[in-house]
Design an enzyme around this catalytic site. Structure first.
Site, PDB file in Angstrom:
ATOM      1  N   ASP A 154      48.483  37.608  25.315  1.00 41.10           N
ATOM      2  CA  ASP A 154      47.421  38.511  25.751  1.00 41.10           C
ATOM      3  C   ASP A 154      46.674  37.877  26.926  1.00 41.10           C
ATOM      4  O   ASP A 154      46.370  36.689  26.928  1.00 41.10           O
ATOM      5  CB  ASP A 154      46.446  38.792  24.594  1.00 41.10           C
ATOM      6  CG  ASP A 154      45.565  39.993  24.876  1.00 41.10           C
ATOM      7  OD1 ASP A 154      45.759  41.034  24.213  1.00 41.10           O
ATOM      8  OD2 ASP A 154      44.696  39.906  25.771  1.00 41.10           O
ATOM      9  N   VAL A 180      45.652  50.512  25.651  1.00 36.05           N
ATOM     10  CA  VAL A 180      46.943  50.623  26.353  1.00 36.05           C
ATOM     11  C   VAL A 180      47.838  51.562  25.539  1.00 36.05           C
ATOM     12  O   VAL A 180      48.090  51.314  24.352  1.00 36.05           O
ATOM     13  CB  VAL A 180      47.613  49.246  26.515  1.00 36.05           C
ATOM     14  CG1 VAL A 180      48.955  49.387  27.215  1.00 36.05           C
ATOM     15  CG2 VAL A 180      46.697  48.293  27.301  1.00 36.05           C
ATOM     16  N   HIS A 191      51.366  48.327  20.472  1.00 35.41           N
ATOM     17  CA  HIS A 191      51.389  46.863  20.491  1.00 35.41           C
ATOM     18  C   HIS A 191      50.747  46.354  19.222  1.00 35.41           C
ATOM     19  O   HIS A 191      49.743  46.894  18.757  1.00 35.41           O
ATOM     20  CB  HIS A 191      50.679  46.297  21.711  1.00 35.41           C
ATOM     21  CG  HIS A 191      49.363  46.922  22.036  1.00 35.41           C
ATOM     22  ND1 HIS A 191      49.256  48.182  22.576  1.00 35.41           N
ATOM     23  CD2 HIS A 191      48.089  46.470  21.883  1.00 35.41           C
ATOM     24  CE1 HIS A 191      47.987  48.467  22.753  1.00 35.41           C
ATOM     25  NE2 HIS A 191      47.244  47.461  22.336  1.00 35.41           N
TER      26      HIS A 191
HETATM   27  P1  AMP Z   1      44.186  47.408  22.592  1.00 39.21           P
HETATM   28  O1  AMP Z   1      42.696  47.488  22.682  1.00 39.21           O
HETATM   29  O2  AMP Z   1      44.672  47.237  21.187  1.00 39.21           O
HETATM   30  O3  AMP Z   1      44.867  48.550  23.332  1.00 39.21           O
HETATM   31  O4  AMP Z   1      44.576  46.044  23.311  1.00 39.21           O
HETATM   32  C1  AMP Z   1      45.060  45.945  24.614  1.00 39.21           C
HETATM   33  C2  AMP Z   1      45.242  44.471  24.878  1.00 39.21           C
HETATM   34  O5  AMP Z   1      46.066  44.324  26.029  1.00 39.21           O
HETATM   35  C3  AMP Z   1      43.943  43.704  25.155  1.00 39.21           C
HETATM   36  O6  AMP Z   1      43.817  42.650  24.222  1.00 39.21           O
HETATM   37  C4  AMP Z   1      44.133  43.204  26.588  1.00 39.21           C
HETATM   38  O7  AMP Z   1      43.557  41.930  26.810  1.00 39.21           O
HETATM   39  C5  AMP Z   1      45.635  43.190  26.732  1.00 39.21           C
HETATM   40  N1  AMP Z   1      46.150  43.311  28.086  1.00 39.21           N
HETATM   41  C6  AMP Z   1      45.839  44.241  29.016  1.00 39.21           C
HETATM   42  N2  AMP Z   1      46.536  44.051  30.132  1.00 39.21           N
HETATM   43  C7  AMP Z   1      47.342  42.985  29.909  1.00 39.21           C
HETATM   44  C8  AMP Z   1      48.316  42.288  30.685  1.00 39.21           C
HETATM   45  N3  AMP Z   1      48.612  42.672  31.947  1.00 39.21           N
HETATM   46  N4  AMP Z   1      48.948  41.236  30.142  1.00 39.21           N
HETATM   47  C9  AMP Z   1      48.652  40.839  28.884  1.00 39.21           C
HETATM   48  N5  AMP Z   1      47.756  41.461  28.089  1.00 39.21           N
HETATM   49  C10 AMP Z   1      47.098  42.513  28.599  1.00 39.21           C
END
Ligand code: AMP
Length: 127
Positions: A39, A106, A110
């Site tokens: 992350d 996102v 995940h």
């Molecule tokens: P969620 O709130 O469950 O959708 O979590 C999305 C996660 O994606 C967050 O913990 C972000 O820090 C992570 N995230 C967003 N963009 C990236 C990226 N380019 N690479 C790695 N992690 C990411």
């Protein structure tokens, strides 16, 4: 901004771009069913994300629409990533956020793997 998990899959979401190699990531593991990477904004000493290779917005459509092979492969990959990170003996936490109340940002399913330290209370401090 939380996403709407009932919307169709968006091929331009950031994790789709990571899967296609269009955006860099710190890869931890990959197999036919899943891809795991660190992350970008870790919330624990170890914070790894595992995503299915298929086009699924959230746990909702994955659990309803994915094949048994995709589901089995993904679940096994989550366990394998935790083993690779040495998290079995000390313990770890899995989390999947779905939609607005879950705080999902996102729109590609995940699973968060947290570990490397005691993780505290599970959820929601009513205080
Ligand atoms: P969620 O709130 O469950 O959708 O979590 C999305 C996660 O994606 C967050 O913990 C972000 O820090 C992570 N995230 C967003 N963009 C990236 C990226 N380019 N690479 C790695 N992690 C990411």
């Amino acid at each position: 901004m939380p996403i709407d998990p009932t919307e169709p899959y968006d091929d331009n979401n950031i994790f789709a771009k990571i899967l296609r190699g269009e955006i860099p990531s710190k890869k931890v593991y990959e197999d036919d069913w899943a891809f795991a990477f660190e992350d970008i904004n870790p919330q624990a000493e170890i914070h790894t994300l595992v995503i299915p290779k298929g086009r699924y917005v959230s746990w909702d459509d994955f659990s309803a629409e994915a094949s048994d092979a995709e589901i089995g492969g993904f679940v096994r990959a989550v366990g394998e990533v935790a083993r690779i990170r040495g998290l079995v003996e000390p313990g770890y936490r899995l989390l999947a956020n779905i939609g607005a109340h879950g705080g999902q940002e996102v729109p590609h399913l995940h699973v968060h793997i947290f570990g490397g330290q005691p993780l505290g209370p599970m959820i929601w401090n009513k205080g």
